[in-house]
Motif scaffolding. Structure first.
Motif, short mmCIF file in Angstrom:
data_model
loop_
_atom_site.label_atom_id
_atom_site.label_comp_id
_atom_site.label_asym_id
_atom_site.label_seq_id
_atom_site.Cartn_x
_atom_site.Cartn_y
_atom_site.Cartn_z
N GLY A 1 14.28 47.77 83.82
CA GLY A 1 14.95 46.80 83.21
C GLY A 1 16.58 47.42 82.75
O GLY A 1 16.35 48.40 82.28
N GLY A 2 17.64 46.74 83.41
CA GLY A 2 19.04 47.41 82.87
C GLY A 2 19.36 48.70 83.79
O GLY A 2 20.21 49.09 83.53
N LEU A 3 18.70 48.84 84.79
CA LEU A 3 19.03 49.72 85.95
C LEU A 3 20.52 49.59 86.39
O LEU A 3 21.04 50.64 86.55
CB LEU A 3 17.97 49.77 87.01
N GLU A 4 20.89 48.37 86.43
CA GLU A 4 22.20 47.99 86.89
C GLU A 4 23.19 48.22 85.90
O GLU A 4 24.47 48.48 86.18
CB GLU A 4 22.39 46.61 87.19
N ARG A 5 22.84 48.31 84.56
CA ARG A 5 23.87 48.91 83.45
C ARG A 5 23.93 50.43 83.61
O ARG A 5 24.84 50.94 83.30
CB ARG A 5 23.38 48.41 82.12
N VAL A 6 22.75 51.16 83.80
CA VAL A 6 22.72 52.76 83.77
C VAL A 6 23.26 53.18 84.88
O VAL A 6 24.16 54.19 84.97
CB VAL A 6 21.18 53.21 83.74
N LEU A 7 23.38 52.45 85.89
CA LEU A 7 23.83 52.83 87.42
C LEU A 7 24.61 51.58 87.88
O LEU A 7 24.19 50.90 88.75
CB LEU A 7 22.89 53.43 88.61
N PRO A 8 26.13 51.41 87.47
CA PRO A 8 26.59 50.12 87.90
C PRO A 8 26.81 49.87 89.47
O PRO A 8 27.16 48.92 90.00
CB PRO A 8 28.08 50.25 87.38
#
Length: 393
Positions: A235-242
């Protein structure tokens, strides 16, 4: 009541990262997939530093329904249509082998109960029949089922586990033994014949990664110098690695737990209404129930882990009316999980020497551990069979 029903024992928190340190590899995220990557790197003879924004197992890895299910996010007949019969069947067998591995590693935390898929009406029952036919063709374990829960399918090789305690136990094994991972019993030859060179590992909580390259991971109070990085955030992978935005999308899954409910008996975990609702009865008789993500529409596509009255009300009603549970609700919680359009996870190098795994589409308990180990090996140039099965040609 925001803590999950799994948080039953006191624990000593791990320290936060402070200052500069050095290791062969840095693992970001200390849930099931991250800890699998840590153990695999140690088995390879690498020194490792693992960090987490919160606590060990504090994300979805310790806040889910505790199911160990064969297959990926798609039911097997849908996976056959999307991926082809050979690959879909290999994937299914890979997850069954992982469940057995988990049972052997932490036998006190895993129960091999089998699981049920129960149909919500005739249309879903026909879908169950299609799934049954395809699984039988491929020699996968499945039985027709009709019982007090309803009618559908029984998967005899599935199970349940204590997800938060398993994460903590895997972390304890690293922290307690320092230079080596001991106490693991597995059929995996890599754990039995690991590199004899001394290895070290340190784990840090409350240490959010603020900058990530293949040679340096920065936090607010320190930095890790390393040769490889494995990001194991779901969850939130797209924030950690845009750069993964658009390929993964984070959703909130809400759950509740009750006190002991002796008025009911559910001996197996249940997936209901295509898996939108799911529940199991724990050994002490309490119930863990989740679902109704679709009922809230776009509002559940969020990284927030706050519960909402609308979904919780639906869970309360389902608990009383469908499950006939009279026990009081003692826990309400939510978790963030990532979904991909393909239903398959991310396992790839997204920056030079930075590998990412995530996007398990709600199946991270089993698939995540496979991905964590595959990424650890791939980061050092080794493509194990699981990597090719997950990633395809």
């Amino acid at each position: 009541m925001s803590s999950p029903i799994w948080d039953t024992t006191p624990r000593s928190p791990l320290p936060s990262l402070a200052g500069e340190c050095r290791a062969d590899a840095c693992v970001i995220g200390l849930g099931g997939s991250g800890l699998a990557a840590v153990h695999e790197l140690l088995a390879m003879g690498k020194s490792v530093i693992g960090i987490d924004t919160g606590s060990v197992g504090g994300g979805a890895a310790g806040r889910n329904g505790g199911f160990l299910l064969g297959g990926t996010a798609d039911f097997h007949h849908d996976a056959v249509a999307a991926l082809g019969r050979e690959r879909a069947t290999l994937l299914y067998r890979l997850t069954l082998a992982e469940i057995e591995r988990m049972r052997m590693e932490t036998p006190d935390l895993v129960r091999m109960t089998g699981s049920l898929r129960i149909a919500h009406g005739d249309e879903e029952f026909r879908d169950c029949e299609a799934q049954y036919d395809e699984m039988r063709i491929d020699g996968l374990p499945v039985e027709c089922y009709e019982g007090p829960e309803g009618r559908g399918l029984l998967f005899p090789d599935d199970g349940v586990f204590q997800p938060l305690e398993r994460c903590r136990e895997l972390a304890r094994r690293v922290a307690s033994h320092g230079s080596r991972v001991t106490g693991l019993r597995s059929r995996d030859s890599r754990l039995a014949t690991r590199d004899p060179r001394p290895t070290t590992c340190d784990l840090f909580e409350d240490s959010r990664a603020t900058a990530i390259t293949g040679s340096r991971v920065e936090t607010s109070a320190g930095a890790v110098h390393c040769d490889r990085v494995v990001v194991t955030v779901d969850g939130g992978l797209e924030r950690v690695l845009p750069e993964l935005a658009g390929r993964v999308r984070t959703a909130r899954l809400q759950m509740l737990g009750t006190g002991p409910a002796p008025e009911v008996t559910y001996s197996r975990p249940v997936y209901y209404r295509y898996g939108f609702e799911y529940w199991q009865q724990l050994p002490d008789g309490s119930i863990a129930l989740g679902g109704f993500r679709d009922a809230a529409g776009d509002a559940e596509w969020t990284s927030s882990t706050d519960t909402t009255p609308g979904v919780q009300d639906l869970l309360d009603r389902f608990l009383a009316e469908r499950l006939s549970v009279r026990a009081s609700v003692t826990h309400r919680w939510a978790a963030s999980v990532a979904y991909t359009e393909t239903g398959l996870p991310i396992v790839e190098e997204v920056r030079p020497r930075v590998w990412a795994v995530g996007g398990y589409c709600g199946t991270g308990n089993v698939v995540g551990a496979i991905c964590g180990r595959a990424a650890a090996r791939a980061a050092y140039g080794e493509r194990i069979p699981a990597f090719d099965i997950l990633r395809g040609p």
